[in-house]
Each structure stands twice: as structure tokens, then as C-alpha cells.
Scaffold this motif. Sequence first.
Motif, PDB file in Angstrom:
ATOM      1  N   UNK A 114      -0.537 -12.629   3.353  1.00  0.00           N
ATOM      2  CA  UNK A 114      -0.803 -11.506   2.461  1.00  0.00           C
ATOM      3  C   UNK A 114      -2.260 -11.059   2.546  1.00  0.00           C
ATOM      4  N   UNK A 115      -3.165 -11.985   2.781  1.00  0.00           N
ATOM      5  CA  UNK A 115      -4.581 -11.624   2.924  1.00  0.00           C
ATOM      6  C   UNK A 115      -4.822 -10.821   4.201  1.00  0.00           C
ATOM      7  N   UNK A 116      -4.104 -11.151   5.256  1.00  0.00           N
ATOM      8  CA  UNK A 116      -4.263 -10.434   6.522  1.00  0.00           C
ATOM      9  C   UNK A 116      -3.806  -8.983   6.389  1.00  0.00           C
ATOM     10  N   UNK A 117      -2.949  -8.710   5.422  1.00  0.00           N
ATOM     11  CA  UNK A 117      -2.498  -7.323   5.201  1.00  0.00           C
ATOM     12  C   UNK A 117      -3.671  -6.402   4.846  1.00  0.00           C
ATOM     13  N   UNK A 118      -4.695  -6.924   4.199  1.00  0.00           N
ATOM     14  CA  UNK A 118      -5.807  -6.083   3.742  1.00  0.00           C
ATOM     15  C   UNK A 118      -6.626  -5.514   4.901  1.00  0.00           C
ATOM     16  N   UNK A 119      -7.090  -6.321   5.862  1.00  0.00           N
ATOM     17  CA  UNK A 119      -7.800  -5.699   6.994  1.00  0.00           C
ATOM     18  C   UNK A 119      -6.884  -4.839   7.860  1.00  0.00           C
ATOM     19  N   UNK A 120      -5.611  -5.190   7.953  1.00  0.00           N
ATOM     20  CA  UNK A 120      -4.676  -4.351   8.707  1.00  0.00           C
ATOM     21  C   UNK A 120      -4.601  -2.971   8.054  1.00  0.00           C
ATOM     22  N   UNK A 121      -4.485  -2.942   6.744  1.00  0.00           N
ATOM     23  CA  UNK A 121      -4.427  -1.666   6.025  1.00  0.00           C
ATOM     24  C   UNK A 121      -5.733  -0.887   6.178  1.00  0.00           C
ATOM     25  N   UNK A 122      -6.856  -1.593   6.172  1.00  0.00           N
ATOM     26  CA  UNK A 122      -8.153  -0.939   6.325  1.00  0.00           C
ATOM     27  C   UNK A 122      -8.245  -0.202   7.666  1.00  0.00           C
ATOM     28  N   UNK A 124      -5.696   0.793   9.446  1.00  0.00           N
ATOM     29  CA  UNK A 124      -4.662   1.826   9.535  1.00  0.00           C
ATOM     30  C   UNK A 124      -5.108   3.115   8.839  1.00  0.00           C
ATOM     31  N   UNK A 125      -5.926   2.999   7.831  1.00  0.00           N
ATOM     32  CA  UNK A 125      -6.314   4.131   6.990  1.00  0.00           C
ATOM     33  C   UNK A 125      -6.912   5.313   7.757  1.00  0.00           C
ATOM     34  N   UNK A 126      -7.842   5.112   8.699  1.00  0.00           N
ATOM     35  CA  UNK A 126      -8.440   6.269   9.390  1.00  0.00           C
ATOM     36  C   UNK A 126      -7.445   7.092  10.207  1.00  0.00           C
ATOM     37  N   UNK A 127      -6.265   6.578  10.478  1.00  0.00           N
ATOM     38  CA  UNK A 127      -5.267   7.312  11.243  1.00  0.00           C
ATOM     39  C   UNK A 127      -4.768   8.553  10.535  1.00  0.00           C
ATOM     40  N   UNK A 128      -4.876   8.579   9.212  1.00  0.00           N
ATOM     41  CA  UNK A 128      -4.462   9.739   8.428  1.00  0.00           C
ATOM     42  C   UNK A 128      -2.954   9.930   8.412  1.00  0.00           C
ATOM     43  N   UNK A 129      -2.511  10.873   7.618  1.00  0.00           N
ATOM     44  CA  UNK A 129      -1.096  11.242   7.553  1.00  0.00           C
ATOM     45  C   UNK A 129      -0.194  10.092   7.146  1.00  0.00           C
ATOM     46  N   UNK A 134       1.230   4.480   5.072  1.00  0.00           N
ATOM     47  CA  UNK A 134       1.654   3.123   5.412  1.00  0.00           C
ATOM     48  C   UNK A 134       0.547   2.122   5.096  1.00  0.00           C
ATOM     49  N   UNK A 135      -0.707   2.514   5.291  1.00  0.00           N
ATOM     50  CA  UNK A 135      -1.835   1.635   4.978  1.00  0.00           C
ATOM     51  C   UNK A 135      -1.873   1.308   3.490  1.00  0.00           C
ATOM     52  N   UNK A 136      -1.624   2.318   2.657  1.00  0.00           N
ATOM     53  CA  UNK A 136      -1.599   2.080   1.209  1.00  0.00           C
ATOM     54  C   UNK A 136      -0.472   1.115   0.861  1.00  0.00           C
ATOM     55  N   UNK A 137       0.703   1.310   1.455  1.00  0.00           N
ATOM     56  CA  UNK A 137       1.836   0.419   1.179  1.00  0.00           C
ATOM     57  C   UNK A 137       1.536  -1.013   1.620  1.00  0.00           C
TER      58      UNK A 137
END
Length: 164
Positions: A114-122, A124-129, A134-137
Amino acid sequence: MTAESRPKPAAARRAGAVRTTADDTDSAAGPAGAAAGRPTALLVGAAITALEGAALVAWGLYDMVAGLVGDPIDRGLTEFGGLLIVLLGVLPLLAGRALLGLRRWGRSPAVLTNSICLPVAYYMWPGGGALAAAAVAVALLGLAGIGALLNPRVTAALYAPAEG
């Protein structure tokens, strides 16, 4: 065989894991007795962890199939990468199952996943759209999983003092 001479299942042998009373009856060993010892936060954390593991396994299998039917630059490397992702997904699946069985070893790999999800989401965020959505989820799932697994009731259920 009589009830006294029958060997108890492994879950029933663990002190305090399934029993709701201190007597030696098998009434609490069923699914209702096991569910009584599991807080809702533990079920949520185990479900989120298993979901993340299933997503990793699905992604790894997709990579392996895409490497076989597509035209990758290095087919062997693509297959190895897919296999590695599948193996990475097996640990959260096992951790989620361990948590459902009230095994304390499952919490560390579950919190790590679950902790690894945070940098993955970070990243993913610049990809936009859709990638940003998906990054927020992913971030919300990671935070919810961490919060659920570090809940004091989960700690009490997993690290209950042994009876007897």
C-alpha cells in the motif's frame, strides 16, 4: 474417534486466533467464529491488498501475452518482465490471505504494498487526463489500505496476547 481425541485444525490450535471463548468446544471454529475476531478495518485492508496483488498479476500476464503476440524489441526481456510483475503480485495476494487468517506476518508486506502505491500515483499524476484520475484512485487506495492496516483494532486482533 471421539471429539477429545480428534486433532484440531491449524487455525484452532493458534491461541486466541479463532476462539471467542476460553472453553474447548469447536463451536467458534466455524466461519462465524473466525469473522467475529476480524475487525472491519482488517477486512478492508486485506481486500485492498488483494486487489492490488490481483492488478499486478493481471498486468504481468498482459505483458507476457503482449510479448508473445506482439513484436517486441527483446521478447525474452518482455517475458521476464511480465513474469517478474506476476511474482510481485503474488506477495500481496498471499499477504491478504494471511491477514484474513489473522496471521501477523501478512501485515508488513500489505503495508509495504500500500505504501508503494503512493510514489506510483505521484509519477502517474503528470500524465494528465485519465492517467491523473487513475493516480488519484491509486493514491486513495494506498492511503485507505495503510490507514486500515495500522488501525489500533487491527493491531489488537493480530497481536492479541496468547491464551493459557
